[in-house]
Enzyme design. Structure first.
Site, PDB file in Angstrom:
ATOM      1  N   ASP A   1      -4.825   0.469  11.235  1.00  0.00           N
ATOM      2  CA  ASP A   1      -5.109   0.223  12.651  1.00  0.00           C
ATOM      3  C   ASP A   1      -6.602  -0.102  12.788  1.00  0.00           C
ATOM      4  O   ASP A   1      -7.460   0.761  12.534  1.00  0.00           O
ATOM      5  CB  ASP A   1      -4.738   1.498  13.445  1.00  0.00           C
ATOM      6  N   HIS A   2      -6.873  -1.335  13.185  1.00  0.00           N
ATOM      7  CA  HIS A   2      -8.270  -1.793  13.204  1.00  0.00           C
ATOM      8  C   HIS A   2      -9.102  -1.115  14.288  1.00  0.00           C
ATOM      9  O   HIS A   2     -10.325  -1.213  14.304  1.00  0.00           O
ATOM     10  CB  HIS A   2      -8.308  -3.322  13.380  1.00  0.00           C
ATOM     11  N   ARG A   3      -8.445  -0.402  15.215  1.00  0.00           N
ATOM     12  CA  ARG A   3      -9.227   0.345  16.205  1.00  0.00           C
ATOM     13  C   ARG A   3      -9.889   1.555  15.567  1.00  0.00           C
ATOM     14  O   ARG A   3     -10.878   2.076  16.054  1.00  0.00           O
ATOM     15  CB  ARG A   3      -8.317   0.828  17.343  1.00  0.00           C
TER      16      ARG A   3
ATOM     17  N   PRO B   1      -3.496  -3.200  16.725  1.00  0.00           N
ATOM     18  CA  PRO B   1      -4.121  -4.336  16.039  1.00  0.00           C
ATOM     19  C   PRO B   1      -4.135  -4.032  14.538  1.00  0.00           C
ATOM     20  O   PRO B   1      -5.083  -3.434  14.012  1.00  0.00           O
ATOM     21  CB  PRO B   1      -5.531  -4.383  16.632  1.00  0.00           C
TER      22      PRO B   1
END
Ligand code: CAO
Length: 545
Positions: free
Chosen positions: A517-519, A343
């Site tokens: 990376d939005h995680r 994401p």
């Protein structure tokens, strides 16, 4: 318990082959004869089996590594006395190793042409396990017609001629030998010398593009090993099917084989892909990634995509078909996975490099005689190291529910080469000065363009920079180079009017595009990273604060 070194067995005439697939990982239990890795030369691919059953302790090869007979593949823990000596894996089916065929200069013939099994070395009574064409199909010279399998190897048998398949003379399960009739082609057909001279080795593509060799040799799973199941991780498939699956990013272990003895065929891979696309199947690979992030998003793997358009472009005008380079194919598969599974968000920003550029130009002038030219990218590498130190999650990787924070600063930089994109790595950039970084960058970029980068020079990056500054453009959205969690894209700097509170001043502004990376990273952290990076590039003295 004893630890064994599993090495590459005798692989015949192959000098150096590339590791293209790792089929096991540390902690996996393997059986004797289970395939561990796949290697590929420009003529064939082979699976390297384990000589013993045991548990994988440590892999000693990485994707892209070059190996040869005797190279160490992995350390295996086996049950038994500690005194068990270090052993090499059993000899590979050297007889299956392909010998180069003569270059095929097609002659033209008309009328029915018989295609027979050419010289397949010492193999007798090999079983037809896959039929890749059917009556009515148009085949090219060297196109694979069938796959045969002995107890040691599987190989694809290519057509010695081009034409339309009139009749197939073999069926699944048949046993064939050198000279047996496989098919009858008709129409005006181009005939390669291999047909007239069956003594030529069949197992190498004699076509103009050896890298696209249609024929592969594999150390086959012994006949008594049951059909692969995802749990065993032993998919039963020919090298070409494996290659096809790799290109599509399909996890073979999850594909149900419909061929003989449960063998996975091209059609199985295609139908698996369709099922994933329609949401009917969720791949374990995607599930694993989803498990690594909070459950908030729900299922999410039902991509619901319609099939890829199949267009006959010749209807609209003349076209030419060219195979993509190997690097493009490999990087394409990686980019697709990274684009789909991460994401990713991109923050665009500008930073003022007016003073830094003046310093760079004067430094280059002072050091003209040294032969080392410093470009903005060297400063960017140093500035990124400073920002990575301040915001360590950008220098991390996801490992299930944990983050691995790297305490080293190895910076990859994208290099444009005639064969495609490559990412050499400046190791320990935190310990190196601008001149050393510039020198190494020049050397690595040259090696990349000449196709001479070693796997070690392309591995281990903890963060990557993709600079299009030498070319132009404004902003772009670089794709994260997994398992890294961020990448910085840089475009060409331009003089912009910047308001200083009283008047507009002409300042040299550098466009930055940071994908993260939005995680792992939040938007606020990404904005802070960019701001800090801009401050450093605006005034490098801040690194000292
Ligand atoms: N703004 C303005 N000028 C810039 C600049 C920037 N951000 N970055 C570089 N330049 C200038 C350099 O100063 C140099 O100018 P001179 O020729 O006048 O000295 C010129 O552009 C060419 O630089 P370069 O590209 O040769 O050197 P580099 O260190 O900037 O980059 C390398 C080296 C290997 C990264 C680069 O050649 C390259 O391959 N870039 C493409 C990377 C890429 O393809 N990224 C996309 C990945 S996604 O598909």
């Amino acid at each position: 318990m004893a630890i064994l070194e599993i090495t590459v067995p005798d692989i015949g005439d192959f000098d150096e082959v590339t590791v293209i697939e790792l089929m096991v990982k540390p902690g996996d239990s393997v059986k004797a004869e289970q395939s561990l890795i796949t290697v590929e030369s420009d003529k064939a691919s082979m699976e390297i089996p384990s000589s013993h059953a045991g548990v994988v302790k440590e892999l000693k090869v990485a994707l892209g590594d070059k190996v040869k007979t005797g190279s160490l593949v992995l350390m295996l823990e086996v049950a038994g006395e500690a005194a068990v000596p270090t052993v090499a894996a059993p000899a590979a089916p050297a007889a299956a190793a392909p010998a180069p065929a003569a270059a095929a200069v097609p002659a033209v013939a008309s009328g029915p042409v018989e295609v027979r099994v050419p010289d397949i070395g010492d193999f007798k009574d090999v079983t037809v396990i896959e039929i890749m064409v059917k009556p009515g199909d148009v085949v090219k010279v060297e196109q694979s017609l069938i796959t045969v399998e002995s107890d040691k190897a599987s190989m694809e048998i290519p057509s010695s001629a081009a034409g339309v398949v009139k009749e197939l003379k073999v069926k699944l399960g048949d046993k064939v030998n050198i000279g047996d009739l496989l098919a009858i082609l008709e129409g005006t057909v181009a005939v390669a010398p291999v047909a007239a001279a069956p003594a030529s080795a069949p197992v190498v593509s004699a076509a103009a593009e050896p890298a696209q060799a249609a024929v592969a040799v594999a150390v086959a799973t012994p006949a008594h090993v049951p059909t692969a199941t995802p749990a065993l991780g032993l998919p039963h498939a020919s090298p070409s099917v494996r290659k096809f699956a790799r290109e599509l990013g399909v996890p073979l272990a999850e594909v149900k084989g419909s061929g003989l003895k449960g063998r996975i065929t091209d059609a199985d891979v295609q139908s698996f892909t369709r099922s994933v696309m329609s949401g009917a199947v969720q791949t374990l690979a995607i599930s694993a990634q989803q498990a690594a992030k909070p459950a908030a998003g729900g299922g999410g793997s039902e991509l619901g995509l319609i099939p890829w358009p199949k267009v006959d472009f010749t209807k609209f005008g003349p076209v030419e078909r060219k195979e993509m380079s190997r690097i493009k194919k490999i990087s394409g598969a990686n980019l697709l996975r990274n684009a789909i599974m991460i994401p990713a968000v991109t923050n665009h920003d500008d930073c003022d490099i007016t003073d830094l550029e003046a310093f760079r130009v004067s430094t280059n002038k002072e050091n003209e005689k040294s032969g080392v030219k410093v470009t903005m990218l060297a400063f960017l590498i140093k500035a990124c190291v400073a920002a990575l130190k301040k915001y360590p999650e950008f220098n991390s990787s996801l490992d299930g529910d944990a983050l691995i924070y790297k305490q080293y600063f190895h910076i990859g930089f994208a290099a444009d080469t005639p064969n495609g994109l490559m990412v050499p790595v400046i190791k320990d950039a935190d310990k190196k000065g601008i001149f050393q970084i510039s020198t190494e960058m020049g050397d690595l970029a040259k090696k990349a363009r000449d196709g001479k980068l070693s796997p070690a020079e392309m591995s281990g990056a903890s963060f990557t920079i993709s600079s299009l500054g030498g070319i132009g453009g404004r902003y772009f959205t670089p794709i994260i180079n997994a398992p890294e969690v961020a990448i910085l894209g840089v475009c060409r700097s331009t003089i912009e009017p910047v308001w200083d509170g009283k008047a507009f001043q002409p300042r040299l502004m550098l466009p930055l595009s940071l994908t993260w990376d939005h995680r792992v990273i939040d938007g606020a952290a990404a904005a802070r990273f960019n701001v800090y990076l801009g401050q450093i590039l605006g005034d490098f003295r801040r690194v000292l604060l």
